[in-house]
Write an enzyme that holds these catalytic residues in place. Sequence first.
Site, short mmCIF file in Angstrom:
data_model
loop_
_atom_site.label_atom_id
_atom_site.label_comp_id
_atom_site.label_asym_id
_atom_site.label_seq_id
_atom_site.Cartn_x
_atom_site.Cartn_y
_atom_site.Cartn_z
N ASP A 49 0.83 -1.21 0.00
CA ASP A 49 0.00 0.00 0.00
C ASP A 49 0.87 1.26 0.00
OD1 ASP A 49 -2.04 -1.92 0.44
OD2 ASP A 49 -1.86 -1.68 2.60
N GLU A 225 -11.41 -0.53 -3.61
CA GLU A 225 -10.68 0.07 -2.50
C GLU A 225 -9.44 0.80 -3.04
OE1 GLU A 225 -9.65 -3.22 0.02
OE2 GLU A 225 -7.93 -3.81 -1.20
#
Length: 482
Positions: A49, A225
């Site tokens: 991420d 997401e």
Amino acid sequence: MRRNAVRLLLAALMAVAGCLAGPGSAAHAAVPDSPAVTYTNPIAEKRADPHIYKHTDGYYYFTATVPEYDRIVLRRATTIQGLSTAPETTIWTKHASGVMGAHIWAPEIHYIDGKWYVYFAAGSTSDQWAIRMYVLEGTGANPLTATWAEKGQIKTTWESFSLDATTFVVNGVRYLAWAQRNPSESNNTSLFIAKLANPWTIQGTPAEISQPTLSWETVGYKVNEGPAVIQHGGKVFMTYSASATDANYCLGMLTASATADLTDPASWSKGAQPVFTSNDSTSQYGPGHNSFTVSEDGKSDILVYHDRSYKDITGDPLNDPNRRTRVQKVYWKADGTPDFGIPVADGVTPQRFSSYNYPDRFIRHYDFRARIEANTSPLADSQFRVVTGLAGSGTVSLESANYPGYYLRHKNFEVWVEKNDGTSTFASDATFYQRAGLADSAGVSYESYGYAGRYVRHYNYLLYVQTPSTATDKGDATFYRQ
């Protein structure tokens, strides 16, 4: 009447002159606005991420999820590559109990109105899946040494699973985008957007702009997401991640006009296909949860993302620690939309080579014959890694981005993309001296290793190895790296 006849005659003569001039007389290109940048992947092992922010102080700031899910870390360096070896500082650690005590995920760092802000998601020690979004505020010039204060949870419409907050500004308005479970939907997370009253407080009612409905968004889990925003040519592009966090993980994209009401779901359109997916040829799997930054010279947009170097995972992918941070250049199509290509192989990132005489045409392979062509699709057909020459140091070879182990080589003085067969003949034919451009020293020309004076050049848009003599020849043998 006579004046009109003269005009028609002059127009005809100009048209004939243009025809006689032929392809080689095209106006030559200027040095590209976005010259090549190269990096060596991966940038960071065991960092998922990823978020890289280029600040006005000349530093890049890097944060990412650590596999222990227990803290927020920062690195800084004056180059993107420098982040690979930059020391890492822990700026915040999870709570020993209660909220913000588990699953510390997806931090992002931003500088807003003179202060640093880190957005992140966290669970609770009493329920690690009670994931919510939180904000830290940092005071000080350097966020690695700043004083950090917790600003608390970002409150949304529901108390439900929510994560991956990102913030951006369009036309002077600051927005927050994130992923959240809508209790009325039968999926895991959808994408939402809202204006911000301040960096940790939503203004107005959030709008849902995307939910996972397409087949590639619903493999393993029904997920939208990890939103990330890049702007170009009056458009706002929001990439997002879809499906389970294994090899099925991929990027989709939403598009809106920069002048539209971004909080109106009707302003956004979703692409029918993913824009970035796993690639067996380059051994890259599950590319996703991206962010964007810019190159050191400020002229190229850079895609930042994580993936794995293997396809098969034992057990829950969340327990596999080997997602790693990678970067590669974003290219822009003629219609103004981004082209991310494929997740390139580990090692040096590839470049593209545009013609000096035909600035919209790039070297590419088609049925493995090398040529120059505009609007190349797929993008990777026009990307090559410049590596140490197969025939020895001081030389280079150009390896295909989407066919690792295949190289530009000449055969009967025609240029093809072929697999290295390990012979000395192949090594010689696929090796070149990289020279300053014959028509412009800001460009590059490639002289054959085995045939001195012969250069890679295009003729009738196909590539050959020939001896350039005229100015047109030298222009045809000159390329700009992009």
